[in-house]
Design an enzyme around this catalytic site. Structure first.
Site, PDB file in Angstrom:
ATOM      1  N   GLY A 115       0.837  -1.186   0.000  1.00 48.80           N
ATOM      2  CA  GLY A 115       0.000   0.000   0.000  1.00 48.80           C
ATOM      3  C   GLY A 115       0.876   1.242   0.000  1.00 48.80           C
ATOM      4  N   CYS A 116       0.289   2.382  -0.334  1.00 48.36           N
ATOM      5  CA  CYS A 116       1.077   3.616  -0.399  1.00 48.36           C
ATOM      6  C   CYS A 116       1.600   4.018   0.981  1.00 48.36           C
ATOM      7  CB  CYS A 116       0.260   4.737  -1.023  1.00 48.36           C
ATOM      8  SG  CYS A 116      -1.336   5.047  -0.248  1.00 48.36           S
ATOM      9  N   TRP A 117       0.737   3.999   2.005  1.00 43.71           N
ATOM     10  CA  TRP A 117       1.175   4.363   3.349  1.00 43.71           C
ATOM     11  C   TRP A 117       2.241   3.386   3.859  1.00 43.71           C
ATOM     12  CZ3 TRP A 117       0.184   8.857   5.532  1.00 43.71           C
ATOM     13  CH2 TRP A 117      -0.971   9.566   5.189  1.00 43.71           C
ATOM     14  N   THR A 119       4.273   1.597   2.158  1.00 46.27           N
ATOM     15  CA  THR A 119       5.546   1.748   1.441  1.00 46.27           C
ATOM     16  C   THR A 119       6.451   2.723   2.187  1.00 46.27           C
ATOM     17  OG1 THR A 119       4.579   1.247  -0.720  1.00 46.27           O
ATOM     18  CG2 THR A 119       6.609   2.526  -0.711  1.00 46.27           C
TER      19      THR A 119
END
Length: 329
Positions: A115-117, A119
Site C-alpha cells: 500500500g502507499c502508506w 511503502t
C-alpha cells in the site's frame, strides 16, 4: 515476441496510471476485454488465463474472485489491492525491502503490491529494526497526509465533482479513526515489529502525492541511538538503489535552515514533489540533545505507492529492465 498483459480493472485510478506507464512499451502487449463483454465472467476468465501477467486493479473481493478464475499455471499475477498483502504464497512487492528481495519477486507467480502508506512506513522502519536501532517491541506511531486520489473514484468524485456546499470543501480530513486501517497488517509483517503502530492518516485538498512521518523518542530506545545512526542505517540499506534514496546530512541541514518564519516551516517537503515518478525519498530530522527524531518519507501515492510499483514488479517478473516505463525524480 511481446509479453501479453491484462489489467483487470483498467478503468480505475491505478489501472489507468499503469496503462499510461505501459503505453509506449514495445516489449509488452496490453490486452483489454471487449466492452460489450465487460460483465461476462467467461470472457474475463478467458483473458485472465491467456496472458503472461494479470494485474488486478480491483477491490479486494474482486481481486480474490479474479485469482480464483485463473487455472492456467503459467499466468503470473500482480495484485495492487489489499486482498493478498500478507497472504501465504504471495510475495510482497517492495523490491527494496531487503537484500535479494527483488530476486524473490522475479521468481514469484503471485506478487502483492504494498500500500502507499505502508511503502513509506516500511521503507523508514524495516532497516532500523534489522539494524537493532528500533526494537521489535517498540511502541511507534505514524502519521501523514495523502492526496485524495488514494481514496479511489468515490473520494475523487467527492472532492472534484460534488456540488457545493459539500463535505468536499474540507481542506484536511483525518480518517482511520477506528485504528483498524487496512495497511496495518503489512506494516507489522514486513518491518519485524511485534505490535502495530498507532496510525493517524489524513487526506488533504489536493489530488496526488503524500508525506509519511514516524516520530521517534530516541531517549526511550535501547542504546539511545543518535540521529546520525539512523541516517547511516537507512543509507546503507538503500545504497545503490535508484528509486529509493536517503537525503544526505547536507540536504537535511539545508532543509532545516530553509525556514519561513519563526515556526520553522520547511517549504521543500512538499507531498506533491515526486508526483509522476516512481521515486521514494527518505529524510531523517532530529536533535540529539533532546533525544528526538522525525523520519519522513515523500512519495507519489499513485506512483511508487501504486501503479509505479506494479510496473517495477512487472519488469522484474518478466526479466526486463527494472526501470522500463518508469521515471526518477
Amino acid at each position: 515476441m511481446a509479453h501479453k498483459i491484462f489489467i483487470d480493472g483498467e478503468a480505475g485510478t491505478t489501472g489507468l496510471q499503469i496503462r499510461q506507464r505501459l503505453a509506449d512499451r514495445r516489449d509488452l502487449e496490453v490486452v483489454s476485454i471487449d466492452p460489450a463483454r465487460r460483465k461476462d465472467a467467461d470472457a474475463r476468465a478467458e483473458l485472465l488465463n491467456s496472458v503472461d501477467v494479470a494485474i488486478l486493479c480491483l477491490p479486494d473481493e474482486g481481486a480474490r474472485e479474479a485469482v480464483a478464475m485463473i487455472v492456467n499455471p503459467d499466468v503470473r499475477v500482480i495484485d495492487p489491492s489489499t486482498a493478498h498483502r500478507t497472504a501465504a504464497g504471495w510475495t510482497f512487492g517492495f523490491p527494496e525491502l531487503s537484500p535479494g528481495h527483488r530476486v524473490t519477486i522475479a521468481a514469484s507467480k503471485r506478487v502483492t503490491n504494498p500500500g502507499c502508506w505502508s511503502t513509506g512506513f516500511i521503507a523508514l522502519v524495516a532497516p532500523l529494526v534489522r539494524a537493532g536501532l528500533i526494537p521489535a517491541e517498540a511502541a511507534l506511531s505514524v502519521h501523514g497526509v495523502s492526496g485524495y486520489s488514494g481514496g479511489g473514484k468515490g473520494l475523487i468524485a467527492e472532492f472534484e465533482d460534488a456540488p457545493a456546499p459539500a463535505p468536499s470543501a474540507d481542506a484536511f480530513r483525518p480518517y482511520g479513526l477506528t485504528l483498524a486501517h487496512k495497511h496495518l497488517p503489512e506494516m507489522v509483517a514486513y518491518t519485524g515489529l511485534s505490535h502495530p503502530p498507532i496510525f493517524s492518516p489524513a487526506v488533504g485538498r489536493y489530488a496526488q502525492g503524500m508525506i509519511v512521518e514516524v516520530p521517534l523518542a530516541l531517549w526511550a530506545l535501547p542504546g539511545q541511538p543518535k540521529v546520525s545512526d539512523l541516517t547511516a542505517a537507512l543509507s546503507e540499506a538503500y545504497a545503490g538503489e535508484v528509486f529509493v534514496t536517503v537525503a544526505t546530512d547536507l540536504e537535511v541541514a539545508g532543509l532545516s535552515q530553509a525556514r519561513a518564519g519563526a515556526a520553522g516551516y520547511v517549504r521543500a517537503l512538499d507531498p506533491e514533489a515526486l508526483n509522476g515518478a516512481n521515486s521514494l525519498k527518505l529524510y531523517v530530522f532530529g536533535d540529539d540533545a533532546k533525544g528526538q527524531a522525525r523520519l519522513v518519507a515523500v512519495l507519489d501515492n499513485l506512483g511508487k505507492g501504486a501503479s509505479g510499483a506494479a510496473v517495477q514488479n512487472l519488469n522484474l517478473m518478466l526479466g526486463l529492465d527494472e526501470g522500463a516505463g518508469l521515471t526518477v525524480a
